[in-house]
Each structure stands twice: as C-alpha cells, then as structure tokens.
Design a protein around this motif. Structure first.
Motif, PDB file in Angstrom:
ATOM      1  N   GLN A  55       0.817  -1.218   0.000  1.00 27.29           N
ATOM      2  CA  GLN A  55       0.000   0.000   0.000  1.00 27.29           C
ATOM      3  C   GLN A  55       0.845   1.260   0.000  1.00 27.29           C
ATOM      4  OE1 GLN A  55      -2.726  -0.180   3.283  1.00 27.29           O
ATOM      5  NE2 GLN A  55      -3.831  -1.927   2.448  1.00 27.29           N
ATOM      6  N   ASN A  56       2.027   1.181   0.606  1.00 26.99           N
ATOM      7  CA  ASN A  56       2.873   2.366   0.719  1.00 26.99           C
ATOM      8  C   ASN A  56       4.337   1.960   0.569  1.00 26.99           C
ATOM      9  OD1 ASN A  56       4.023   4.807   1.243  1.00 26.99           O
ATOM     10  ND2 ASN A  56       3.136   5.059   3.274  1.00 26.99           N
ATOM     11  N   PRO A  57       4.795   1.755  -0.668  1.00 22.13           N
ATOM     12  CA  PRO A  57       6.191   1.340  -0.886  1.00 22.13           C
ATOM     13  C   PRO A  57       7.221   2.318  -0.317  1.00 22.13           C
ATOM     14  CG  PRO A  57       4.913   1.123  -2.909  1.00 22.13           C
ATOM     15  CD  PRO A  57       4.048   1.841  -1.911  1.00 22.13           C
ATOM     16  N   ALA A  58       6.832   3.567  -0.115  1.00 23.32           N
ATOM     17  CA  ALA A  58       7.761   4.554   0.446  1.00 23.32           C
ATOM     18  C   ALA A  58       8.193   4.169   1.868  1.00 23.32           C
ATOM     19  CB  ALA A  58       7.125   5.937   0.450  1.00 23.32           C
ATOM     20  N   LEU A  59       7.417   3.307   2.531  1.00 19.46           N
ATOM     21  CA  LEU A  59       7.794   2.858   3.874  1.00 19.46           C
ATOM     22  C   LEU A  59       9.128   2.128   3.854  1.00 19.46           C
ATOM     23  CD1 LEU A  59       4.407   1.572   5.339  1.00 19.46           C
ATOM     24  CD2 LEU A  59       5.656   3.644   5.982  1.00 19.46           C
ATOM     25  N   LEU A  60       9.398   1.386   2.777  1.00 19.05           N
ATOM     26  CA  LEU A  60      10.682   0.695   2.671  1.00 19.05           C
ATOM     27  C   LEU A  60      11.826   1.695   2.630  1.00 19.05           C
ATOM     28  CD1 LEU A  60      10.181  -2.269   0.184  1.00 19.05           C
ATOM     29  CD2 LEU A  60      10.621  -2.364   2.630  1.00 19.05           C
ATOM     30  N   LYS A  61      11.658   2.735   1.824  1.00 18.17           N
ATOM     31  CA  LYS A  61      12.699   3.754   1.725  1.00 18.17           C
ATOM     32  C   LYS A  61      12.914   4.413   3.083  1.00 18.17           C
ATOM     33  CE  LYS A  61      14.141   7.872  -0.712  1.00 18.17           C
ATOM     34  NZ  LYS A  61      13.848   8.892  -1.676  1.00 18.17           N
ATOM     35  N   GLU A  62      11.816   4.735   3.755  1.00 16.65           N
ATOM     36  CA  GLU A  62      11.918   5.365   5.073  1.00 16.65           C
ATOM     37  C   GLU A  62      12.650   4.462   6.063  1.00 16.65           C
ATOM     38  OE1 GLU A  62       7.963   6.413   6.307  1.00 16.65           O
ATOM     39  OE2 GLU A  62       7.630   7.631   4.512  1.00 16.65           O
ATOM     40  N   ALA A  63      12.337   3.164   6.031  1.00 13.40           N
ATOM     41  CA  ALA A  63      12.978   2.221   6.957  1.00 13.40           C
ATOM     42  C   ALA A  63      14.469   2.106   6.659  1.00 13.40           C
ATOM     43  CB  ALA A  63      12.306   0.855   6.865  1.00 13.40           C
ATOM     44  N   VAL A  64      14.819   2.014   5.385  1.00 18.70           N
ATOM     45  CA  VAL A  64      16.230   1.921   4.999  1.00 18.70           C
ATOM     46  C   VAL A  64      16.978   3.156   5.478  1.00 18.70           C
ATOM     47  CG1 VAL A  64      17.791   1.933   2.999  1.00 18.70           C
ATOM     48  CG2 VAL A  64      15.860   0.350   3.053  1.00 18.70           C
TER      49      VAL A  64
END
Length: 83
Positions: A55-64
C-alpha cells in the motif's frame, strides 16, 4: 519509528536481524524476501507487513534511511534484476 521496523520489533525480531534484513534488501531484494520468511513471523503479521509495503512502498525507503543505509542501492539492485 517506521511502522515496518515497529512491527518487526513487536514480534521480537532483534535489531541485529532487522539490520541484516534491510542490509540484504539494499543488496538483493529477492534474498531479503527469503530472510523475511525465516524470521518466524506469524502468518497474519507477515500478511500485515506485506500489505503495508504494497500500500505504501515509500515505507521501505523510510525504513532503509532510518537504519542509516543507502536506498539508492535498493534501486540499483532492482535495475539489475530487470536485466
């Protein structure tokens, strides 16, 4: 805290395992999927985690980025997989 990292910590995944998972993600996203499967998350939690990412692929970037890793390596790995 990033919701992906929070969900992992709530399920007793250690900081070391989280770091390893995201380090692998920056190098080889497919290998990261194998690590996720080995973490022993209950199926409903794994489904919730995958749903959040979809739903929110940007969460991966934020976590990284929260873990101090380089997200551009994730993008480079994805490009390599397309070839």
């Amino acid at each position: 805290m990033n919701p992906i990292i929070a969900l992992l910590k709530e399920n007793n995944i250690s900081n070391e395992q989280i770091g390893e998972l995201f380090q692998t993600l920056t190098q080889n996203p497919l290998a990261a999927m194998a690590i996720i499967g080995q973490l022993g998350l209950p199926p409903e939690k794994l489904q919730l985690l995958m749903g959040q990412v979809m739903q929110n692929p940007a969460l991966l970037k934020e976590a990284v980025e929260e873990l101090g890793l380089d997200f551009s390596k994730v993008e480079a790995a994805k490009e390599q997989m397309k070839k």
